[in-house]
Design a protein around this motif. Structure first.
Motif, short mmCIF file in Angstrom:
data_model
loop_
_atom_site.label_atom_id
_atom_site.label_comp_id
_atom_site.label_asym_id
_atom_site.label_seq_id
_atom_site.Cartn_x
_atom_site.Cartn_y
_atom_site.Cartn_z
N ALA A 175 5.54 -7.82 1.35
CA ALA A 175 6.33 -7.69 2.58
C ALA A 175 5.41 -7.94 3.77
CB ALA A 175 6.93 -6.29 2.67
N SER A 176 5.89 -8.73 4.69
CA SER A 176 5.01 -9.11 5.79
C SER A 176 5.77 -9.02 7.10
CB SER A 176 4.56 -10.56 5.54
OG SER A 176 3.85 -11.03 6.63
N ALA A 177 5.25 -8.22 8.00
CA ALA A 177 5.83 -8.11 9.34
C ALA A 177 4.67 -8.06 10.32
CB ALA A 177 6.67 -6.83 9.43
N PRO A 178 4.91 -8.34 11.59
CA PRO A 178 3.79 -8.31 12.53
C PRO A 178 3.02 -6.99 12.50
CG PRO A 178 5.74 -9.26 13.56
CD PRO A 178 6.17 -8.78 12.21
N GLY A 179 3.74 -5.89 12.24
CA GLY A 179 3.09 -4.58 12.25
C GLY A 179 2.36 -4.23 10.97
N GLY A 180 2.38 -5.09 9.99
CA GLY A 180 1.65 -4.79 8.76
C GLY A 180 2.21 -5.50 7.55
N GLU A 181 1.34 -5.69 6.58
CA GLU A 181 1.75 -6.30 5.31
C GLU A 181 1.53 -5.27 4.21
OE1 GLU A 181 0.85 -11.02 5.58
OE2 GLU A 181 -0.76 -9.73 4.86
N TYR A 182 2.38 -5.32 3.20
CA TYR A 182 2.23 -4.34 2.12
C TYR A 182 2.94 -4.82 0.87
CZ TYR A 182 6.79 -3.02 4.07
OH TYR A 182 8.08 -3.05 4.56
N PRO A 183 2.46 -4.36 -0.29
CA PRO A 183 3.17 -4.70 -1.51
C PRO A 183 4.37 -3.80 -1.72
CG PRO A 183 1.21 -3.43 -2.02
CD PRO A 183 1.23 -3.59 -0.52
N VAL A 184 5.46 -4.39 -2.16
CA VAL A 184 6.63 -3.63 -2.61
C VAL A 184 6.72 -3.84 -4.11
CG1 VAL A 184 9.15 -3.60 -2.60
CG2 VAL A 184 7.91 -3.97 -0.45
N LEU A 185 6.66 -2.75 -4.86
CA LEU A 185 6.76 -2.86 -6.32
C LEU A 185 8.09 -2.27 -6.76
CD1 LEU A 185 3.18 -1.64 -7.31
CD2 LEU A 185 4.01 -4.00 -7.28
N VAL A 186 8.82 -3.01 -7.56
CA VAL A 186 10.07 -2.50 -8.12
C VAL A 186 9.97 -2.63 -9.64
CG1 VAL A 186 12.57 -2.81 -8.27
CG2 VAL A 186 11.40 -3.20 -6.08
N GLY A 187 10.10 -1.52 -10.34
CA GLY A 187 9.98 -1.60 -11.80
C GLY A 187 10.31 -0.27 -12.45
N ARG A 188 10.18 -0.25 -13.77
CA ARG A 188 10.49 0.96 -14.54
C ARG A 188 9.20 1.59 -15.03
NH1 ARG A 188 15.21 2.06 -16.07
NH2 ARG A 188 16.46 0.98 -14.53
N GLY A 189 9.05 2.87 -14.76
CA GLY A 189 7.86 3.57 -15.26
C GLY A 189 6.69 3.51 -14.29
N LEU A 190 6.94 3.09 -13.06
CA LEU A 190 5.84 2.98 -12.09
C LEU A 190 5.27 4.34 -11.71
CD1 LEU A 190 7.30 0.19 -9.76
CD2 LEU A 190 5.36 -0.02 -11.29
N LEU A 191 6.12 5.37 -11.78
CA LEU A 191 5.63 6.69 -11.36
C LEU A 191 4.63 7.29 -12.35
CD1 LEU A 191 8.66 8.43 -9.66
CD2 LEU A 191 6.92 6.93 -8.73
N GLY A 192 4.61 6.76 -13.55
CA GLY A 192 3.65 7.30 -14.51
C GLY A 192 2.35 6.51 -14.56
N MET A 193 2.23 5.48 -13.75
CA MET A 193 1.08 4.59 -13.93
C MET A 193 -0.20 5.20 -13.33
SD MET A 193 1.96 1.69 -11.11
CE MET A 193 2.18 2.14 -9.38
N GLU A 194 -1.32 4.79 -13.89
CA GLU A 194 -2.62 5.29 -13.41
C GLU A 194 -2.98 4.65 -12.09
OE1 GLU A 194 -5.89 5.90 -15.82
OE2 GLU A 194 -4.60 7.52 -16.59
N TRP A 195 -2.66 3.38 -11.95
CA TRP A 195 -3.06 2.62 -10.77
C TRP A 195 -2.36 3.14 -9.51
CZ3 TRP A 195 -0.08 -0.35 -7.42
CH2 TRP A 195 -0.82 -1.10 -6.48
N TRP A 196 -3.07 3.13 -8.42
CA TRP A 196 -2.47 3.56 -7.15
C TRP A 196 -2.99 2.62 -6.04
CZ3 TRP A 196 1.63 6.13 -6.19
CH2 TRP A 196 1.86 6.65 -4.92
N PRO A 197 -2.15 2.28 -5.08
CA PRO A 197 -2.56 1.25 -4.11
C PRO A 197 -3.69 1.68 -3.17
CG PRO A 197 -0.38 2.11 -3.56
CD PRO A 197 -0.74 2.66 -4.91
N LEU A 198 -3.83 2.98 -2.94
CA LEU A 198 -4.90 3.42 -2.04
C LEU A 198 -5.87 4.32 -2.81
CD1 LEU A 198 -2.87 4.37 1.20
CD2 LEU A 198 -3.96 2.20 0.64
N GLN A 199 -7.12 4.25 -2.41
CA GLN A 199 -8.15 5.04 -3.11
C GLN A 199 -8.32 6.44 -2.52
OE1 GLN A 199 -9.23 3.84 -5.91
NE2 GLN A 199 -7.92 2.11 -5.36
N SER A 200 -7.78 6.66 -1.30
CA SER A 200 -8.05 7.93 -0.62
C SER A 200 -7.21 9.08 -1.20
CB SER A 200 -7.77 7.76 0.87
OG SER A 200 -6.46 7.29 1.06
N ARG A 201 -7.47 10.29 -0.68
CA ARG A 201 -6.75 11.47 -1.18
C ARG A 201 -5.30 11.44 -0.70
NH1 ARG A 201 -9.44 16.81 0.58
NH2 ARG A 201 -8.89 15.92 2.60
#
Ligand SMILES: NC(=O)c1ccc[n+]([C@@H]2O[C@H](COP(=O)([O-])OP(=O)(O)OC[C@H]3O[C@@H](n4cnc5c(N)ncnc54)[C@H](O)[C@@H]3O)[C@@H](O)[C@H]2O)c1
Length: 510
Positions: A175-201
């Motif tokens: 997704a791309s707008a003047p105020g920022g770009e970001y990934p939009v993920l749509v899928g099944r089971g994403l809430l259980g995944m290890e990966w996370w888009p940001l490394q911070s707390r």
């Protein structure tokens, strides 16, 4: 066998530029146009002339098909604009990460007008050809990158490369707008995944219905705030409560907020992120249909005032949106149906194949909604990209919301769910649009899914009109309605004589 990244898209979409971005990341690259030139020993226009389109496509199916069938080094391949026409090539793409680089007909023609591409003789031909290929790109894409500057693929590439590690079937929109770009993920089971888009707390904002169901999937998190479920929690008072909790937990500007829930949590969580120390990132994790198709995208965050809905707010694009469609399975059926109204609205606005898909849904089954959710997200993000700050086009998203919000406000946000009120608003808007047959059909669709088609709570018309008069979108000239005579053809800012508005509302009570 490592999947490759396969760039598809129309002529002029930027496939060669994308390949250079992949090469810069150290990936091996293959440009199909070059491969075809080698195979024919001539330029592509010459090959078309000598062998005709049919002869060219047959050789392309052979050369590209076998390349894709064997490719296993995780490299990047840029297909020709028409490669997707071959069933063999399409079948061979299934194992790879297919990235659709979007371009519209006007821009495509601008970029290729002076080239010698054999099928691009004039702007009209380009438009027609693009229209016939769009459904194929759409069907094949695992990732969609909208038209943007030359570096857009370079920025999206790390996320594209991550896709094979995410649950099978996950789709990504950049997704791309003047105020920022970001990934939009749509899928099944994403809430259980290890990966996370940001490394911070992370600091979790959720509500008491969603938290117990899903919060464990977010461990570790610094702390969480659980609001009371429902619209009445979307207040400045709760905003302050969450902000102060963040302060107590020592959240810093290096940390981020995760808004886990429906539109209420997303709107309030986004506002909190916007305000906390003048802004920390927010990852939106929408768990209702309303939020997965609409509210999580586009950066409008805020809360209600007693005087009006969404009266206090800001714009803050999320750092990422993670829409796990499996979460819809725990949504109460009435919430699912209410969310479907935003799907219906998007179908009406987009027209074309999305409208056909939406009007054909006989029963709302969460497990069957993935494609529709992704298509709605794409529609919304495209509108936001064109008018992030809501000064024009973005107003279309308000279809049905003018009367819908007035009903919500006049009934104290308790009588109807947001989607239910918007459904009634759609009926009023279509009557005002003089789209009587479409209004009848929308009425039937609402009824089919158990949604209200009449205002049945005791409420005075003047109260609704009062609330309408306070609509955020009003100007000195009055309240501008979004009208829709045909699916796919919304018109914004339409002023309507007050008696007609009143009669469209009275009709809902008849
Ligand atoms: N920011 C925007 O662009 C935008 C766009 C559209 C709507 N909105 C806002 O969104 C709000 C409506 O959103 P909503 O309909 O999601 O309402 P909501 O957030 O109140 O959620 C509805 C109910 O579903 C429950 N719930 C949520 N996910 C669940 C799950 N997976 N399982 C079980 N229960 C679950 C919640 O606890 C709540 O009771 C409104 O405030 C509206 O103004 C904002």
């Amino acid at each position: 066998m490592k999947p490759s990244i396969v760039f598809v898209g129309f002529m002029g979409a930027g496939k060669s530029t994308a390949l250079r971005a992949a090469a810069a990341e150290g990936l091996s690259t293959v440009e199909i146009d070059e491969l075809m030139e080698k195979s024919f020993g001539s330029t592509i226009p010459q090959a078309f002339e000598r062998h005709g389109e049919e002869g060219f496509r047959a050789r392309e199916a052979e050369v590209v098909g076998s390349l894709l069938e064997k490719a296993d080094d995780g490299g990047a391949i840029a297909l020709g604009g028409g490669s997707v026409l071959s069933p063999r090539i399409r079948a061979a793409m299934a194992r790879h990460t297919v990235v659709w680089l979007q371009v519209d007909a006007t821009e495509a023609w601008r970029r290729i007008a002076h080239s010698d591409r054999p099928l691009a003789s004039d702007a009209d031909t380009v438009g027609t050809l693009l229209a016939t290929r769009l459904p194929l790109y759409e069907e094949l894409a695992d990732a969609v990158v909208p038209m943007g500057d030359r570096n857009i693929v370079r920025r999206a590439l790390p996320m594209i490369r991550k896709l094979p590690d995410l649950p099978a079937g996950t789709k990504m929109l950049w997704a791309s707008a003047p105020g920022g770009e970001y990934p939009v993920l749509v899928g099944r089971g994403l809430l259980g995944m290890e990966w996370w888009p940001l490394q911070s707390r992370r600091f979790l904002v959720t509500d008491r219905a969603v938290g117990p169901l899903y919060r464990e999937r977010f461990v570790p998190f610094v702390a969480l705030c659980e609001l009371e479920p429902g619209e009445t929690a979307k207040t400045l008072a709760n905003t302050e409560i969450v902000l102060r909790a963040m302060t107590r937990e020592g959240i810093t500007r290096q940390d981020h907020v995760v808004a886990l829930g429906g539109g209420v949590v997303g709107d309030l969580g986004g506002l909190v992120a916007h305000l906390y120390q003048r802004g920390v990132p927010v990852v939106q994790v929408p768990t209702t249909l309303v939020a997965q198709v609409d509210s999580a995208y586009g950066g409008k965050v805020g809360v209600d005032l007693p005087e009006g809905k969404n009266y206090a707010g800001a714009f803050q694009q999320p750092a990422a949106v993670i829409a796990d469609t499996e979460a819809l399975a725990t949504l109460p059926p009435a919430e699912l149906a209410a969310g479907f109204v935003e799907v219906l609205k998007t179908g009406l606005l987009a027209g074309g194949s999305l409208w056909e898909q939406v009007r054909a849904i006989a029963q709302i089954v969460p497990a069957e909604l993935d494609d529709v959710v992704f298509a709605c997200a794409r529609y919304k993000c495209a509108i936001v990209a064109a008018d992030e700050l809501d000064t024009g086009l973005r107003n279309v998203l308000n279809l049905g919301h003018t009367v819908g919000h007035a009903i919500e406000s006049a009934t104290g946000y308790t009588a109807y769910r947001h989607g239910e009120a918007v459904g009634l608003g759609l009926l009023a808007a279509l009557r005002l649009s003089q789209a009587d047959a479409l209004r009848d059909e929308v009425g039937e669709i609402l009824a089919r899914h158990g949604l209200p088609t009449r205002l049945e709570v005791p409420i005075e018309v003047p109260n609704i009109l009062d609330a309408l008069g306070r609509d955020k979108k009003r100007t000195a000239a009055g309240v501008g309605f979004v009208l829709l005579r045909q699916p796919g053809e919304p018109e914004i800012g339409q002023l309507i004589d007050p008696p007609r508005v009143e009669s469209a509302i009275r009709e809902l009570m008849a």
